[in-house]
Design an enzyme around this catalytic site. Structure first.
Site, PDB file in Angstrom:
ATOM      1  N   GLU A 145      -7.061  79.475  47.107  1.00 51.46           N
ATOM      2  CA  GLU A 145      -6.858  80.921  47.151  1.00 51.46           C
ATOM      3  C   GLU A 145      -7.534  81.535  45.919  1.00 51.46           C
ATOM      4  O   GLU A 145      -7.183  81.221  44.785  1.00 51.46           O
ATOM      5  CB  GLU A 145      -5.372  81.268  47.152  1.00 51.46           C
ATOM      6  CG  GLU A 145      -5.108  82.753  47.279  1.00 51.46           C
ATOM      7  CD  GLU A 145      -3.637  83.108  47.206  1.00 51.46           C
ATOM      8  OE1 GLU A 145      -3.227  84.050  47.903  1.00 51.46           O
ATOM      9  OE2 GLU A 145      -2.897  82.446  46.445  1.00 51.46           O
TER      10      GLU A 145
ATOM     11  N   PHE B  31       2.041  90.314  40.231  1.00 48.80           N
ATOM     12  CA  PHE B  31       1.348  91.448  39.616  1.00 48.80           C
ATOM     13  C   PHE B  31       0.649  92.341  40.623  1.00 48.80           C
ATOM     14  O   PHE B  31       0.377  93.513  40.351  1.00 48.80           O
ATOM     15  CB  PHE B  31       0.313  90.951  38.594  1.00 48.80           C
ATOM     16  CG  PHE B  31      -0.908  90.318  39.224  1.00 48.80           C
ATOM     17  CD1 PHE B  31      -1.964  91.094  39.681  1.00 48.80           C
ATOM     18  CD2 PHE B  31      -1.002  88.944  39.366  1.00 48.80           C
ATOM     19  CE1 PHE B  31      -3.085  90.513  40.267  1.00 48.80           C
ATOM     20  CE2 PHE B  31      -2.107  88.353  39.951  1.00 48.80           C
ATOM     21  CZ  PHE B  31      -3.159  89.142  40.404  1.00 48.80           C
TER      22      PHE B  31
ATOM     23  N   SER C  20       2.037  82.665  43.989  1.00 44.98           N
ATOM     24  CA  SER C  20       1.132  81.592  44.390  1.00 44.98           C
ATOM     25  C   SER C  20       1.910  80.428  44.996  1.00 44.98           C
ATOM     26  O   SER C  20       3.113  80.262  44.751  1.00 44.98           O
ATOM     27  CB  SER C  20       0.329  81.101  43.186  1.00 44.98           C
ATOM     28  OG  SER C  20       1.174  80.428  42.274  1.00 44.98           O
TER      29      SER C  20
ATOM     30  N   LYS D  98      12.846  90.171  38.368  1.00 48.13           N
ATOM     31  CA  LYS D  98      11.905  89.707  37.346  1.00 48.13           C
ATOM     32  C   LYS D  98      10.493  90.021  37.834  1.00 48.13           C
ATOM     33  O   LYS D  98       9.899  89.284  38.592  1.00 48.13           O
ATOM     34  CB  LYS D  98      12.070  88.195  37.123  1.00 48.13           C
ATOM     35  CG  LYS D  98      11.691  87.686  35.713  1.00 48.13           C
ATOM     36  CD  LYS D  98      10.246  87.921  35.318  1.00 48.13           C
ATOM     37  CE  LYS D  98       9.291  87.053  36.083  1.00 48.13           C
ATOM     38  NZ  LYS D  98       7.854  87.306  35.655  1.00 48.13           N
TER      39      LYS D  98
ATOM     40  N   CYS E  53      -2.123  89.062  49.228  1.00 45.59           N
ATOM     41  CA  CYS E  53      -1.950  87.846  50.030  1.00 45.59           C
ATOM     42  C   CYS E  53      -2.337  88.059  51.478  1.00 45.59           C
ATOM     43  O   CYS E  53      -2.536  87.096  52.217  1.00 45.59           O
ATOM     44  CB  CYS E  53      -0.517  87.338  49.924  1.00 45.59           C
ATOM     45  SG  CYS E  53       0.700  88.388  50.743  1.00 45.59           S
TER      46      CYS E  53
END
Length: 501
Positions: free
Chosen positions: A385, A152, A229, A176, A284
């Site tokens: 994280e 996202f 993730s 996707k 990230c």
């Protein structure tokens, strides 16, 4: 209410029968209001997308490279003309401020430009006369149907990191995107069709884990690219590779920034603030940990706190906003829980972002700036994280102690050092156990013609994103050994006018 569906065989899936009937909701992060419903793919939609891609591959893989590149040049021009439209969709669904959204589009365009110049990267090698009348040639060929699964936080850029390179190499693609921010992907597909990308070469399936697993299991999918993730990256890598697919799966991060006492502390503080709180920390490559060595600690903390407190937080469509909301209420609450837990685990809470609201937009997914000092390595806020506007500061007495902290992390995405000492910088870049290193650069995102990716639990698979490694990921090598006798030495066969001795 706006509806977002799939893009299969060159058109929205609502024109094709067999939809699963499952839907998800998309909220405006600044208001908390549901603005869009998004179709969630089941097995039928996934099969339709892969089938369309497989059918298109038969001709696209054999199309002249010059034709593919010409289409990508047109695509690049259309993307450039629609920068504002793409950025507006990012802001509306992901929450980024306009400047961050436009920067995302620009970074995606950089990889499209790289794909436009792919001719030299796809050329092979030839060795002649390795034996009498024997030549050996190395060539690269596309894989087939490849899949990209993107998160996202960069609804446009990460897809653009994947499919332009893949289709330039002659593959067809099923993307996707995240169901939290799906609209940008549809505009990218529409512009690709306008540029001349044939039906079925680029397909979009919206969805959740049902769609992901269906793609990972599909026998006609040859390769999978993933960003997200670490737990999901590990799942994607394990499941897809067990089925014989090539996989690159980029996971989470806990990027450290090492600040030595000799550093320009004002520059280091500016860098830490922009790298930790830009895009609300939802990237990230964000710096989420500063390791301050010796006397640098107190002076650095005060400088960071002063600058961070001035950040203007508000809706992404407000030109005055420097940081927007988090993507969902659930994510905001999770980040707030980490800050609450940090105090209980003995961290000094210098700035507490919990409870922040924007007047008139109280239902938005707001989280203020959090700055945590003297964080311990066994605390939850350090080990996980967080993906939010939270910066942890750890103290170390020596460079060696700091390196033990950094290299002890299970993540190995990126790391940076701030120092005036060239020798220390050189030692750091050789010793740090991460895939991307910054020297007086807080977020060392490689330019497009280099490659992006981390080490350890931050990446699974042998190939990185974009750059030369993308060509190797989206193609496979073949070596051809051939022998053709010289017709002048052949007594029989067709007469080509060569004298026969």
């Amino acid at each position: 209410m706006k509806t977002v569906t799939h893009w299969i065989a060159g058109k929205p899936y609502r024109d094709v029968s067999g939809a699963s009937g499952a839907w998800g909701s998309v909220t405006d992060p600044a208001t908390g209001e549901v603005t869009t419903r998004v179709a969630l793919a089941g097995a039928d939609e996934v099969h339709a997308a892969v089938a369309a891609a497989k059918e298109a591959y038969a001709s696209w893989s054999k199309s002249p490279l010059a034709q593919r590149i010409a289409i990508l040049f047109r695509y690049r021009a259309l993307l450039d003309a629609h920068r504002d439209d793409i950025a507006a969709l990012i802001t509306a669904e992901q929450g980024k401020v306009r400047a961050d959204a436009l920067a995302e589009v620009a970074r995606g365009l950089e990889i499209v430009e790289l794909a436009c110049g792919l001719g030299t990267a796809l050329k092979g090698d030839t060795s002649t006369e390795v034996s009498s009348h024997v030549d050996v040639a190395s060539i690269r060929q596309p894989l087939g149907v490849v899949v990209g699964i993107s998160p996202f936080n960069f609804p446009a850029m990460i897809g653009m990191w994947m499919f332009p390179m893949a289709i330039a190499c002659g593959n067809t693609f099923v993307h996707k995107p995240s169901s939290k921010a799906p609209s940008a992907s549809m505009l990218l597909a529409e512009l690709a069709a306008e540029a001349g990308v044939p039906d079925g070469v680029l397909n979009i399936v919206q969805g959740d884990e049902v769609a992901v697993d269906a793609l990972l299991d599909h026998p006609d999918v040859a390769a999978v690219s993933f960003v997200g993730s670490t737990p999901v990256a590990r799942h994607v890598y394990s499941r897809a590779s067990a089925r014989g697919k090539r996989v690159q799966a980029l996971g989470g991060a806990k990027n450290h920034m090492l600040v030595l006492p000799d550093a320009d502390l004002d520059a280091a503080a500016e860098a830490a603030v922009s790298a930790a709180y830009g895009s609300a920390g939802q990237r990230c490559m964000a710096v989420s940990v500063v390791v301050a060595v010796g006397s640098a600690g107190d002076a650095l903390i005060s400088r960071i706190a002063e600058r961070a407190a001035r950040i203007r937080i508000g809706p992404g469509n407000d030109p005055a906003s420097e940081m927007g909301p988090l993507v969902t209420k659930a994510h905001r609450d999770e980040v707030a829980d980490y800050v609450a837990g940090a105090a209980a685990q003995r961290a000094d809470v210098v700035l507490d972002g919990r409870g922040y609201t924007v007047e008139g937009l109280e239902n938005g997914h707001w989280m203020g700036i959090s700055l945590l000092d003297r964080v311990s390595t066994d605390s939850d806020v350090y080990r996980n994280e967080i993906f939010g506007p939270v910066l942890c500061v750890l103290r170390a007495e020596t460079y060696e102690e700091a390196m033990d902290i950094i290299n002890g992390s299970p993540f190995g995405n990126a790391g940076a050092i701030f120092t005036r000492d060239g020798g220390a910088a050189r030692r750091f870049q050789l010793e740090v156990e991460v895939g991307m290193v910054g020297v007086n650069v807080p977020m060392p995102v490689p330019v497009g013609y280099h490659s992006f990716g981390g080490w350890k639990d931050s990446a699974f698979g042998d190939h990185r994103m974009y750059g030369s490694e993308a060509v190797h990921f989206y193609t496979r090598g073949k070596v051809v050994t051939s022998r053709w006798p010289d017709p002048a030495e052949t007594a029989s066969g067709p007469d080509l006018g060569f004298p026969v001795s």
